[in-house]
Motif scaffolding. Structure first.
Motif: not given
Length: 241
Positions: A167-172
């Motif tokens: 979830l923390a990596r969703l922006p990338e």
């Protein structure tokens, strides 16, 4: 959600399918120089107490590698003819030492057509080790050909929430791969609490894409044929554009 929307080329793809297929997909993406993040939305679990009745069996049909693995754990039978929905499933069957394996290189409709074309050879029951909730009704598809299907649930797929690290990596992440309608439904649920309107979904078929109706995504692309080879070819063509 816009089906078959024009999208920017994918760079980092989230693989949502269950293991061990997820790692196999990651290796194939690496071969075409695409980055991936493996975080399955489904977990495969065997059905406790499942037993497959092979009496009067003419052939076995497999619609997933998961079904192959589940059957292989339940039975030593390897001599019956095997009809597999696609090349990956056929490869899994050969890996379990089945001797006579045919890949129909498509979906359940292609599988049913291949069986119907050989109905005179198949004098007996078609044994179908399946998921607890199969995506399509193989027995109904074969009924017009006069073939009898004995379907047995040998495994189930259970939704698995994505880890916080994903979830923390969703922006990338700019793309998500979906191999089943159940995974697509799980993704739609995740997106309700974790919006990702920049992500494009790449689906194995229109049936797989259906649960994404109304989801806040950049777009949805569907493979030109319902198999992973076609899906990866689509991704490779977009990446090269």
């Amino acid at each position: 959600m816009t089906l078959d929307a024009t999208v920017t080329p994918p760079h980092t793809l989230w693989i949502t399918r269950a293991q061990p297929g997820a790692d196999a997909t990651a290796r194939r993406l690496e071969e075409i120089r695409l980055s991936s993040v493996v975080a399955p939305l489904l977990v495969v679990e065997p059905i406790p107490g499942a037993a497959v009745d092979l009496a009067d069996a003419a052939a076995i049909v497999f619609t997933s590698a998961n079904a192959v693995a589940a059957f292989a754990a339940l039975s030593p039978e390897r001599s019956l003819r095997v009809f597999a929905v696609g090349d990956a499933t056929a490869g899994a069957a050969r890996g379990e030492r089945f001797r006579n394996v045919l890949s129909t290189q498509g979906d359940v409709h292609a599988l049913a057509a291949a069986l119907a074309a050989r109905r005179r050879e198949l004098r007996g029951v078609i044994v179908y080790p399946a998921a607890a909730e199969p995506a399509q009704d193989l027995a109904a598809a074969l009924a017009p050909a006069g073939l009898t299907v004995r379907q047995t649930a040998v495994y189930e797929t259970v939704a698995a929430p994505p880890p916080a690290s994903l979830l923390a990596r969703l922006p990338e992440i700019d793309g998500v791969l979906l191999h089943s309608a159940k995974a697509a439904g799980a993704l739609a649920e995740v997106l309700l609490d974790h919006p990702a309107p920049h992500i494009t979904a790449y689906c194995l078929s229109r049936q797989v894409a259906a649960p994404l109706h109304g989801a806040d995504l950049a777009g949805v692309r569907v493979a030109p044929a319902p198999n992973e080879a076609a899906l990866l070819a689509l991704l490779e063509s977009l990446a090269a554009a």
